[in-house]
Motif scaffolding. Structure first.
Motif, PDB file in Angstrom:
ATOM      1  N   UNK A 393       0.846  -1.192   0.000  1.00 49.47           N
ATOM      2  CA  UNK A 393       0.000   0.000   0.000  1.00 49.47           C
ATOM      3  C   UNK A 393       0.886   1.248   0.000  1.00 49.47           C
ATOM      4  N   UNK A 394       0.400   2.280  -0.666  1.00 47.05           N
ATOM      5  CA  UNK A 394       0.969   3.615  -0.541  1.00 47.05           C
ATOM      6  C   UNK A 394      -0.065   4.425   0.222  1.00 47.05           C
ATOM      7  N   UNK A 395       0.304   4.914   1.374  1.00 45.23           N
ATOM      8  CA  UNK A 395      -0.661   5.630   2.205  1.00 45.23           C
ATOM      9  C   UNK A 395      -0.828   7.075   1.727  1.00 45.23           C
ATOM     10  N   UNK A 396      -1.908   7.683   2.164  1.00 43.01           N
ATOM     11  CA  UNK A 396      -2.002   9.132   2.084  1.00 43.01           C
ATOM     12  C   UNK A 396      -1.067   9.724   3.136  1.00 43.01           C
ATOM     13  N   UNK A 397      -0.878  11.018   3.112  1.00 43.04           N
ATOM     14  CA  UNK A 397      -0.013  11.677   4.089  1.00 43.04           C
ATOM     15  C   UNK A 397      -0.533  11.426   5.502  1.00 43.04           C
TER      16      UNK A 397
END
Length: 426
Positions: A393-397
């Motif tokens: 996963x690439x998270x939001x900030x």
């Protein structure tokens, strides 16, 4: 023309380069400084060793006091590569009224503040341009060229060994061990590569960059350092599928009068200027409120690039001596040192997990992130067999504190294993 004598502590790669540049560029340097600058004495460990510059009128000695205590020598260049011994010699040189140039990032990172105090007390110049990025004049750029700007972020590739290894792992698919062996064979990595691959070398350079960029006297203990020892080719390929390149970055960022400094493998969009810095090269990317984004690129090590920065420092000192304005250090800007709390450190993150491929496991994973108010911008699921899958996963900030809370919770869940997490820069 007046003469200005220089003594050198160390006659290895960089010391030899300093001698060569001063000899080959003598006319230009004389015109710039108004001095005939000459190296008269050099400290060596072995007088019997054959050297390229033995017949240049230089006296070799194994006694440091022969160099430091010589009243005819005005400038001491320290290029020994030690810490405590170099510290002792530099202190003695400053106390003797000698101006000092050093390429020793370990010395400056660990003892720089104290050495600056001694230099000021003795009206001596102390410069160390070569300590951070070899031939890239990044320190003078920050303290002179960007002096009027309010810098917000300084990040860069400041270790050539790890950048070479990551280039090979990315472009040729080499494993970490194979890339390390190649770096060692080419002389980019030591037989004990710990300082490079664990991010210690980069962390020391970030201490120096942070002091000059933000005026904050951070210590090595203030730098969160993660190297590339556990980075895998699989993770590099996963990042590539998502449109990113992985680089080991040093990052120093100021927020509301406090600073966060880290060294960590970082995912960069392939279009980012730092993503195109390959092999042993270095680059520093600076963001200021006025100038915006600027980048400084070049060789981060080597005989002549590093020696070029050393000689530039010598030239600066010579000019100050001529003008009667000695007693200078790189930067007089001082700000109260405040370390940013993890709850206020924001970034996006790449998280790699291995999960049991059964009903409810994926939901459990998303719930752990949701509990910390963390959303996802990208999700990649790759089945490995009938029972397990890799999920990226690439998270939001999010804040570093929230990320750590989510990861800690995931580690306690059955069927989920957290393999790695890395910072993501836009």
């Amino acid at each position: 023309m007046s003469s200005l004598n220089v003594g050198v502590l160390g006659f290895g790669t960089v010391g030899s380069g300093v001698v060569r540049i001063l000899n080959e560029h003598q006319d230009k340097i004389s015109q710039i400084t108004g001095y005939d600058i000459a190296i008269t004495k050099v400290l060596v460990r072995d007088l019997s060793k054959a050297r390229r510059y033995e017949n240049t009128g230089i006296t070799l000695t194994t006694n440091a006091n022969d160099v430091i205590g010589d009243p005819s020598i005005a400038i001491i260049v320290e290029v020994m590569g030690t810490i405590e011994t170099a510290y002792d010699y530099v202190v003695k040189a400053l106390q003797a009224g000698k101006h000092v140039v050093t390429a020793n990032k370990d010395l400056i990172a660990l003892h720089g503040d104290h050495l600056i105090t001694i230099a000021r007390e003795n009206n001596c110049d102390l410069f160390y341009e070569a300590s951070v990025a070899g031939g890239i004049p990044i320190l003078r750029t920050i303290v002179n060229g960007l002096a009027s700007d309010h810098l917000k972020k300084v990040m860069g590739i400041v270790n050539g060994t790890t950048n070479f290894m990551l280039t090979k792992m990315t472009s040729e698919g080499l494993t970490y061990n194979d890339a390390l062996q190649q770096a060692q064979a080419l002389g980019f990595a030591e037989s004990d590569p710990t300082n490079d691959v664990d991010g210690i070398d980069a962390a020391r350079k970030m201490v120096i960059l942070t002091r000059l960029s933000f005026g904050m006297n951070v210590s090595l203990d203030d730098v969160s350092a993660t190297g590339i020892r556990n980075l895998t080719v699989d993770e590099i390929k996963l990042a590539d599928q998502l449109g990113y390149t992985i680089k080991l970055l040093g990052i120093s960022e100021e927020t509301n009068g406090a600073v966060d400094v880290c060294v960590t493998p970082t995912l960069l969009p392939k279009t980012h200027p730092l993503a195109g810095v390959h092999n042993e090269n270095n680059a520093v990317f600076v963001i200021g409120e006025a100038a915006g984004e600027t980048m400084y690129y070049g060789p981060g090590a080597g005989e002549l690039p590093t020696a070029s920065s050393v000689v530039s420092d010598i030239i600066s000192i010579a000019k100050n001596i001529k003008l009667g304005t000695t007693g200078n250090v790189f930067n007089s800007y001082v700000h109260e040192t405040n370390k940013l709390a993890d709850a206020n450190c924001y970034a996006k993150y790449f998280v790699r997990l291995k999960m049991t491929d059964e009903t409810g496991t994926f939901l459990k994973m998303t719930q752990r992130f949701t509990e910390q108010n963390i959303g996802f911008s990208r999700i990649l699921q790759l089945p490995e067999n009938d029972d397990q899958a890799t999920v990226v996963v690439i998270t939001h900030t999010t804040s570093r504190a929230n990320l750590h809370e989510a990861l800690a919770a995931l580690k306690n869940d059955n069927g989920i294993v957290v393999h790695s997490h890395y910072r993501v820069e836009d």
